[in-house]
Structures are given as C-alpha cells and as structure tokens.
Design a protein around this motif. Structure first.
Motif, PDB file in Angstrom:
ATOM      1  N   TYR A 157       0.826  -1.212   0.000  1.00 15.22           N
ATOM      2  CA  TYR A 157       0.000   0.000   0.000  1.00 15.22           C
ATOM      3  C   TYR A 157       0.863   1.266   0.000  1.00 15.22           C
ATOM      4  CZ  TYR A 157      -3.193   3.683   1.472  1.00 15.22           C
ATOM      5  OH  TYR A 157      -3.900   4.845   1.551  1.00 15.22           O
ATOM      6  N   ARG A 158       1.826   1.351   0.934  1.00 17.26           N
ATOM      7  CA  ARG A 158       2.678   2.536   0.973  1.00 17.26           C
ATOM      8  C   ARG A 158       3.557   2.636  -0.272  1.00 17.26           C
ATOM      9  NH1 ARG A 158       5.298   1.674   6.824  1.00 17.26           N
ATOM     10  NH2 ARG A 158       4.855  -0.491   6.211  1.00 17.26           N
ATOM     11  N   SER A 159       3.971   1.497  -0.793  1.00 16.62           N
ATOM     12  CA  SER A 159       4.797   1.535  -2.003  1.00 16.62           C
ATOM     13  C   SER A 159       3.979   1.978  -3.216  1.00 16.62           C
ATOM     14  CB  SER A 159       5.444   0.168  -2.258  1.00 16.62           C
ATOM     15  OG  SER A 159       4.473  -0.844  -2.378  1.00 16.62           O
ATOM     16  N   TYR A 160       2.682   1.672  -3.218  1.00 18.31           N
ATOM     17  CA  TYR A 160       1.822   2.179  -4.291  1.00 18.31           C
ATOM     18  C   TYR A 160       1.708   3.703  -4.198  1.00 18.31           C
ATOM     19  CZ  TYR A 160      -2.472   3.468  -6.724  1.00 18.31           C
ATOM     20  OH  TYR A 160      -3.386   4.093  -7.528  1.00 18.31           O
ATOM     21  N   LEU A 161       1.543   4.219  -2.977  1.00 20.75           N
ATOM     22  CA  LEU A 161       1.504   5.672  -2.799  1.00 20.75           C
ATOM     23  C   LEU A 161       2.816   6.297  -3.272  1.00 20.75           C
ATOM     24  CD1 LEU A 161      -0.141   5.971   0.746  1.00 20.75           C
ATOM     25  CD2 LEU A 161      -1.265   6.087  -1.494  1.00 20.75           C
ATOM     26  N   ALA A 162       3.927   5.669  -2.930  1.00 18.44           N
ATOM     27  CA  ALA A 162       5.226   6.173  -3.357  1.00 18.44           C
ATOM     28  C   ALA A 162       5.346   6.140  -4.883  1.00 18.44           C
ATOM     29  CB  ALA A 162       6.337   5.333  -2.718  1.00 18.44           C
ATOM     30  N   TYR A 163       4.859   5.074  -5.469  1.00 16.99           N
ATOM     31  CA  TYR A 163       4.874   4.940  -6.929  1.00 16.99           C
ATOM     32  C   TYR A 163       4.159   6.124  -7.569  1.00 16.99           C
ATOM     33  CZ  TYR A 163       4.258   2.680 -11.506  1.00 16.99           C
ATOM     34  OH  TYR A 163       4.274   2.381 -12.846  1.00 16.99           O
ATOM     35  N   ARG A 164       2.968   6.448  -7.041  1.00 20.27           N
ATOM     36  CA  ARG A 164       2.187   7.541  -7.623  1.00 20.27           C
ATOM     37  C   ARG A 164       2.880   8.901  -7.394  1.00 20.27           C
ATOM     38  NH1 ARG A 164       0.504   6.379 -11.596  1.00 20.27           N
ATOM     39  NH2 ARG A 164      -0.505   8.435 -11.625  1.00 20.27           N
ATOM     40  N   ILE A 165       3.497   9.072  -6.245  1.00 18.66           N
ATOM     41  CA  ILE A 165       4.227  10.323  -6.002  1.00 18.66           C
ATOM     42  C   ILE A 165       5.349  10.476  -7.022  1.00 18.66           C
ATOM     43  CG2 ILE A 165       5.800  11.490  -4.394  1.00 18.66           C
ATOM     44  CD1 ILE A 165       4.103  10.269  -2.103  1.00 18.66           C
ATOM     45  N   LEU A 166       6.110   9.413  -7.237  1.00 12.66           N
ATOM     46  CA  LEU A 166       7.212   9.448  -8.193  1.00 12.66           C
ATOM     47  C   LEU A 166       6.695   9.664  -9.612  1.00 12.66           C
ATOM     48  CD1 LEU A 166       9.381   6.511  -6.773  1.00 12.66           C
ATOM     49  CD2 LEU A 166       9.844   8.962  -6.557  1.00 12.66           C
ATOM     50  N   ALA A 167       5.645   8.931  -9.983  1.00 14.83           N
ATOM     51  CA  ALA A 167       5.100   9.072 -11.340  1.00 14.83           C
ATOM     52  C   ALA A 167       4.602  10.486 -11.596  1.00 14.83           C
ATOM     53  CB  ALA A 167       3.977   8.060 -11.552  1.00 14.83           C
ATOM     54  N   ASN A 168       3.964  11.065 -10.599  1.00 10.10           N
ATOM     55  CA  ASN A 168       3.430  12.423 -10.757  1.00 10.10           C
ATOM     56  C   ASN A 168       4.515  13.494 -10.720  1.00 10.10           C
ATOM     57  OD1 ASN A 168       0.762  11.564 -11.002  1.00 10.10           O
ATOM     58  ND2 ASN A 168       0.432  11.584  -8.785  1.00 10.10           N
ATOM     59  N   ASN A 169       5.730  13.088 -10.391  1.00 12.75           N
ATOM     60  CA  ASN A 169       6.857  14.013 -10.395  1.00 12.75           C
ATOM     61  C   ASN A 169       7.823  13.721 -11.540  1.00 12.75           C
ATOM     62  OD1 ASN A 169       7.136  16.000  -7.896  1.00 12.75           O
ATOM     63  ND2 ASN A 169       6.080  14.142  -7.190  1.00 12.75           N
ATOM     64  N   GLY A 170       7.358  13.009 -12.549  1.00 12.50           N
ATOM     65  CA  GLY A 170       8.139  12.833 -13.763  1.00 12.50           C
ATOM     66  C   GLY A 170       9.011  11.603 -13.828  1.00 12.50           C
ATOM     67  N   PHE A 171       8.979  10.744 -12.817  1.00 14.93           N
ATOM     68  CA  PHE A 171       9.725   9.487 -12.875  1.00 14.93           C
ATOM     69  C   PHE A 171       8.974   8.513 -13.792  1.00 14.93           C
ATOM     70  CE2 PHE A 171      11.296  11.523  -9.146  1.00 14.93           C
ATOM     71  CZ  PHE A 171      12.571  11.031  -8.912  1.00 14.93           C
ATOM     72  N   GLU A 172       9.695   7.841 -14.668  1.00 22.22           N
ATOM     73  CA  GLU A 172       9.045   6.982 -15.663  1.00 22.22           C
ATOM     74  C   GLU A 172       9.361   5.503 -15.489  1.00 22.22           C
ATOM     75  OE1 GLU A 172      10.090   8.448 -19.483  1.00 22.22           O
ATOM     76  OE2 GLU A 172       8.967  10.336 -19.259  1.00 22.22           O
ATOM     77  N   ASN A 173      10.511   5.183 -15.021  1.00 24.92           N
ATOM     78  CA  ASN A 173      10.945   3.782 -14.947  1.00 24.92           C
ATOM     79  C   ASN A 173      10.779   3.251 -13.520  1.00 24.92           C
ATOM     80  OD1 ASN A 173      11.814   3.840 -17.710  1.00 24.92           O
ATOM     81  ND2 ASN A 173      13.602   5.018 -17.006  1.00 24.92           N
ATOM     82  N   ILE A 174       9.516   3.068 -13.129  1.00 23.27           N
ATOM     83  CA  ILE A 174       9.206   2.651 -11.757  1.00 23.27           C
ATOM     84  C   ILE A 174       8.449   1.331 -11.795  1.00 23.27           C
ATOM     85  CG2 ILE A 174       8.390   3.506  -9.524  1.00 23.27           C
ATOM     86  CD1 ILE A 174       7.548   6.077 -11.158  1.00 23.27           C
ATOM     87  N   ARG A 175       8.739   0.483 -10.835  1.00 21.37           N
ATOM     88  CA  ARG A 175       7.926  -0.723 -10.638  1.00 21.37           C
ATOM     89  C   ARG A 175       7.725  -0.969  -9.141  1.00 21.37           C
ATOM     90  NH1 ARG A 175       9.265  -5.764 -14.469  1.00 21.37           N
ATOM     91  NH2 ARG A 175      11.474  -5.247 -14.239  1.00 21.37           N
ATOM     92  N   ASN A 176       6.568  -1.496  -8.823  1.00 22.02           N
ATOM     93  CA  ASN A 176       6.202  -1.802  -7.433  1.00 22.02           C
ATOM     94  C   ASN A 176       6.388  -3.299  -7.205  1.00 22.02           C
ATOM     95  OD1 ASN A 176       5.189  -1.649  -4.871  1.00 22.02           O
ATOM     96  ND2 ASN A 176       3.112  -1.086  -5.454  1.00 22.02           N
ATOM     97  N   LEU A 177       7.046  -3.659  -6.120  1.00 15.82           N
ATOM     98  CA  LEU A 177       7.282  -5.080  -5.840  1.00 15.82           C
ATOM     99  C   LEU A 177       5.967  -5.765  -5.489  1.00 15.82           C
ATOM    100  CD1 LEU A 177       9.274  -7.406  -5.515  1.00 15.82           C
ATOM    101  CD2 LEU A 177       9.594  -6.703  -3.126  1.00 15.82           C
ATOM    102  N   ASN A 178       5.622  -6.783  -6.223  1.00 18.66           N
ATOM    103  CA  ASN A 178       4.366  -7.522  -6.062  1.00 18.66           C
ATOM    104  C   ASN A 178       4.323  -8.174  -4.685  1.00 18.66           C
ATOM    105  OD1 ASN A 178       1.957  -8.819  -6.547  1.00 18.66           O
ATOM    106  ND2 ASN A 178       2.654  -9.861  -8.407  1.00 18.66           N
ATOM    107  N   GLY A 179       3.406  -7.696  -3.823  1.00 17.23           N
ATOM    108  CA  GLY A 179       3.305  -8.233  -2.472  1.00 17.23           C
ATOM    109  C   GLY A 179       4.274  -7.631  -1.483  1.00 17.23           C
ATOM    110  N   SER A 180       5.279  -6.877  -2.001  1.00 22.22           N
ATOM    111  CA  SER A 180       6.269  -6.174  -1.183  1.00 22.22           C
ATOM    112  C   SER A 180       7.037  -7.098  -0.236  1.00 22.22           C
ATOM    113  CB  SER A 180       5.608  -5.013  -0.448  1.00 22.22           C
ATOM    114  OG  SER A 180       5.607  -3.863  -1.289  1.00 22.22           O
ATOM    115  N   TYR A 181       7.416  -6.579   0.931  1.00 21.30           N
ATOM    116  CA  TYR A 181       8.376  -7.293   1.784  1.00 21.30           C
ATOM    117  C   TYR A 181       7.824  -8.619   2.297  1.00 21.30           C
ATOM    118  CZ  TYR A 181      12.140  -7.957   5.179  1.00 21.30           C
ATOM    119  OH  TYR A 181      13.214  -8.452   5.878  1.00 21.30           O
TER     120      TYR A 181
END
Length: 581
Positions: free
Chosen positions: A549-573
């Motif tokens: 959940y927090r990594s998804y929020l981080a993903y969106r923050i990065l994407a909305n700030n121009g980061f393009e090459n991002i991936r979220n770890l499936n299921g995380s830690y």
C-alpha cells in the motif's frame, strides 16, 4: 462400534425393493460413497416406481472420508460420527436396496448383466439392470502394494484404515525408545492433515515428496509459507526424493526407507500418501471409453459411450470450467453434484453437468490453505497470458482483537482481465475468500469487477474494504496502467545478476532496521516528497513497503513528479520473506 447394521445386508440379496408394487425400470449403482449415494437419493426423489439397487464392496456406505484424519488425531472421538448414513438408514429413508460387502466383478453391457461376489460368503451371483451408474471412486497409488500388509505401514482411505492407524499410534513407546518417528510418503492432502495427530503424540515427522514442493497442485508462492512453518515445527521435508528400496526389521515390520539420493530414513510408522487414480478397471473391461487422463469419459448428461451406462464421481473425467480441459477432480463436493445429475437422468430426467471449478481447502495444524480455479503454473502451461497479484491483508478489522494475516495469490489473464484462480494461506478467513473468488470465476467476472462486490462488514468478521475488494482495486490500477508490478522472482534474478537499479524501501526507519532487502535504500513514505531530489529520474526504481500500500503511494508520487521507470514489488516485503504472520 456396532457394525451389525452395515454387515447384515451382505448375503441377503433381495432386489425386489418395491414389495409387490408394479416396478418401473431397474437402476443399479456400483459404489456407495459420495457420488453413488447422491445418485440413488436423487433418482428416488424423482421417481417412486423405479427399483434402485446399490452394490458396495466395503462394509460402510456414505461415510465422511475427509474426516478420517481428525478421527486419527482424536478431534473426532467416535468413529460413528463419520457415518452419514448406515446401509439400513439409507435403505429405509430412500427405499433403495443397499448390498454391502458385494463386489461387482464384471459388467456385460450387451445383456445388461452384472457378475457379483458376496465377500462374506464367497458366493458368485448375477443381476441385471436397465440403467447402470458406475461410481467406483479411486484406488491408491502405491510404491509397493505389499507394503500395506506390514503392521506399521498405513494408507488412509477407509474407516478401517483410520481405526487401525489410531490404535497403532496409541501403543505405548518401548522403555528404551527415546523418540518415535513417523514417515509420510507423499506431500498431498491426506498426509499433511495427519501431521496434527503425529505431532500431538510426540512423533518426529519426515515427509518424502517426489516433486519440488509439498501440495503440488498449489503454486510455490503459497506453499513456501507452509513449508517454512512446518520446518519451524520440526517437520523434515525431503523434496525431489523417491523411494529406492525398503528394509524390514527382524520382526517383519518396515524399519527403513532408502531414497534415490541415498538417504536412510528410519521410522516406527509409515504413511503411504502418494495419491490416488480413478478406479476404472471394471468400466474398461466392459468397453467403457477411458479418457486421456485415465478417468471414465462422460458427456454432459454423465453418460458413457455405452448406452444406459453412466458414471459419476472421482472415477470419471469432466471439464474444468477455467481451462476447459478434462480432469478427475477427487473432491467430494463435485462428486455429489455429478452423482445427483447421473441419478436424475437415469430416472428419466434431463440435467446437465457441464464443468466444475475445483475448489478446496486443507487444514494443516492451525493453518488453512485454500484454492479455487487453476494455479499460476497450470495457467501458463495451458497457454494463458497469466499474471499474479500477491496481497497480504488481515481477515477482519485490525482494531478488533484477533485479526489474522492472510497471504493471497490471485491469478488473472493479463489480456482479458478474466480471473483464473486464487490461492491463500493463513489462520482465519481463508475459506470465505476462496469461496467468494470461486463464485466470481463462475460469474466470469473481470479482476477489476471485484471492487463492486458488496461484502458483509462487521469488525469481528471483515473490513470496510474487504481484501477481495482490494484485489479488484489493484487489478483496476494495473489495467488502467497506473502502476507496474515486478515479481519477487524477477527481483531475485536482478540482484543475482548484479543489475543496476535503485531499490527503494518506503517503510519506517524502524521497520527497515528490523530487516530489509539487500541493497535497498530507505526513504519513509512520509518523507519521500521532501527527499525526492535524492533520486535520479532516469534510473530504474523498484519500490516496496510491507504489504504494497505505501509503495503504491510512493509509486504515484514518483510518477506524478516525472519518474518513468518505476515498478512496485508484487506483495512487497511480506512476499519477499514469505513467512506466516
């Protein structure tokens, strides 16, 4: 236990169950467990005039085979509780002639005749039929059938097996015996459900499994949790191992198994739980067509290729709803539905059994593992564009006492969004979510449509956003291309290959200090915006937290700030460590 009510039917064959009434057609059923008794009951409910006869080679009918491990562990104290019906009860209620300890030896379709042996007296006699239902179930796969003649070697298929095993386990250990060892050959359902009985009585347990994991019908992503858990309980799991030879002790009992790799495994008690295959010898011998996977081939009406001969239950093959492939299901719930269909049709009805979604759950100690649909590995093998979502979520509201973590795997078709399967492991709530997804698959729902399921919410039983709804939300985000996932397995390969990328852990500093993925840098989610300039917008970034959940929020923050090459770890830690919580 009083067995007289079951035994008194053998040797007293009387096929005129109508007591002088004008008889209709004669329906004969071979086998009297799930499919056979369901067929008889449904045929009788449809027609009072037909003559219905059952032949069963065992001395009990309609008993709960799934309850046998719990009788062995003494959770079920009395074996009588496993009897759904005695032969006498079933006969009285449904006006069906039940002949136990009677084995059908031969079917003659051209003359509609049966050759039958009375197992009590040894007498051979004949009977005829107008319609025949074969419900012979399965037979045990065994490394060596002679092993079962040894005093300390058991399988678990019948009530007698359970009674013998329980009695043997309760024998006191010898005075010079420091510990007792149980060896389970095969990592399937029955053997694993017996673990509770062995561990509760102080046995040390070794499991020998031919494949690279226990519970081979599940995906490795889910099995890892239970394998680690069992290891923590002292259970030794030997994978990719087979029996090469056996050694007997001086007293004639089995004392040691030697594996192909040369391991010597000593034991005081051995369980053969390699699996079962459809019992089709009787059907094959009379010309009934056998399918590619070894089960009886039937159409949607449960008819075989021979007129007036039907088949139902674990002995036959039917279509899997998801894969459209034929298979034998080995599930009592499906056998009952098949038997009901066959019984209705032999009595003059017209009902179809088109397919099934295999849905099952197993209890191992205090852990439940559920599955519906097809596994990820099976979906890929069948050519589906299959992907997975891993999710970790509590079974009910976290603020209410007793919430337990569920570890879930949803399999879907990335081209169409169709749900293909679901697997989950945990202590509570697994049954509910497995059944919900089974219904969703039957309804041909797309993954994002899970959002709109209106599920009951009360803090003791669920959450305002049920984990099934959350899986739908993740699916919607994927199909709207709001984020991309990377699986744990791919991340491990990248790390092993020394690829260059940024691995970003957005958990708290405390969580990071307690354990993290190697090479990860830590920027807590609430500090990400003020530290975003520390990250290179051109770099490949993989982000993770505890549950995504927090990594998804981080993903969106990065994407909305121009980061393009991002991936979220499936299921995380939690998917990285795959440990039951």
């Amino acid at each position: 236990m009083d067995t007289s009510k079951n035994l008194n039917y053998a040797g007293k064959i009387n096929n005129n169950s109508q007591s002088g009434k004008s008889a209709g057609q004669k329906i004969v059923i071979i086998g009297a467990v799930s499919a056979g008794t369901s067929a008889a009951a449904k045929a009788r409910r449809f027609s009072e005039k037909d003559q219905i006869i059952i032949y069963e080679k065992y001395k009990y009918v309609s008993y709960a085979t799934c309850g046998l491990p719990y009788y062995v562990s003494e959770k079920i104290p009395d074996v009588d509780l496993l009897l759904v019906n005695t032969a006498e009860q079933f006969e009285l209620r449904f006006n069906v002639k039940v002949n136990v300890l009677c084995e059908v030896l031969k079917i003659d379709p051209s003359n509609k005749k049966l050759t039958i042996k009375n197992l009590e007296t040894g007498d051979i006699f004949n009977d005829d039929y107008d319609k025949l239902i074969i419900a012979t179930g399965t037979s045990v796969i065994s490394f060596n059938q002679d092993l079962l003649t040894l005093e300390n070697v058991f399988s678990l298929r019948t009530i007698d097996d359970a009674m013998g095993l329980r009695e043997f386990m309760n024998k006191p250990a010898s005075e010079n015996q420091e510990s007792r060892n149980a060896v389970i050959v095969g990592g399937g359902y029955i053997g694993l459900e017996l673990l509770e009985a062995f561990l509760s009585k102080g046995y040390k347990v070794t499991i020998i499994e031919k494949t690279n994991q226990i519970l081979p019908v599940f995906d490795k992503e889910i099995v890892e949790y239970i394998e680690k858990y069992l290891s923590s309980k002292g259970v030794v799991i030997l994978k990719e191992e087979e029996i090469k030879e056996i050694q007997k002790g001086d007293n004639g009992i089995l004392s040691k198994i030697i594996t192909l790799s040369g391991k010597n495994i000593e034991g005081d008690i051995f369980i053969l739980s390699i699996g079962a295959r459809p019992e089709v010898s009787l059907a094959r011998d009379c010309g009934v067509k056998i399918g590619d996977l070894g089960g009886i081939e039937v159409n949607d009406l449960m008819q075989t290729n021979i007129p007036d001969i039907y088949a139902a239950g674990d002995c036959c093959e039917c279509k899997n709803f998801v894969s459209s492939k034929k298979q034998s299901f080995n599930l009592a719930s499906i056998a009952n539905i098949q038997g009901r269909c066959a019984g209705y049709n032999t009595a003059g009805g017209s009902s179809k059994f088109t397919d099934s979604i295999p849905t099952s759950i197993i209890k191992i100690l205090d852990i439940a593992i559920g599955k519906t649909g097809i596994a990820l590995k099976e979906a890929k093998k069948e050519g589906f564009a299959a992907k997975k979502i891993e999710l970790h979520s509590l079974n009910h509201a976290g603020y209410y006492p007793g919430a337990q973590m569920m570890h879930m795997l949803l399999i879907y078709n990335e081209e169409t969004g169709a749900i293909l399967g679901f697997e989950a492991v945990g202590r509570e709530g697994i049954d509910k979510r497995t059944d919900i997804v089974s219904v969703a698959i039957r309804s041909k729902m797309k993954i994002w449509e899970l959002i709109n399921l209106n599920l009951s919410y009360q803090p003791a039983y669920g959450s305002a956003k049920d984990p099934i709804n959350i899986l739908g939300m993740i699916g919607e985000n994927i199909f709207k291309k709001e984020f991309n996932l990377i699986d744990v397995e791919e991340l491990r390969d990248k790390l092993a290959g020394n690829e260059i990328f940024t691995l970003l852990d957005v958990r708290s500093k405390r969580e990071y200090a307690m354990g993290h993925i190697e090479t990860a840098i830590n920027i807590p989610i609430d500090e990400l915006r003020e530290n975003i300039d520390k990250l290179d917008k051109k770099s490949n970034i993989i982000v993770y937290c505890r549950t995504s959940y927090r990594s998804y929020l981080a993903y969106r923050i990065l994407a909305n700030n121009g980061f393009e090459n991002i991936r979220n770890l499936n299921g995380s830690y939690l998917s990285w460590i795959r440990k039951l919580l």
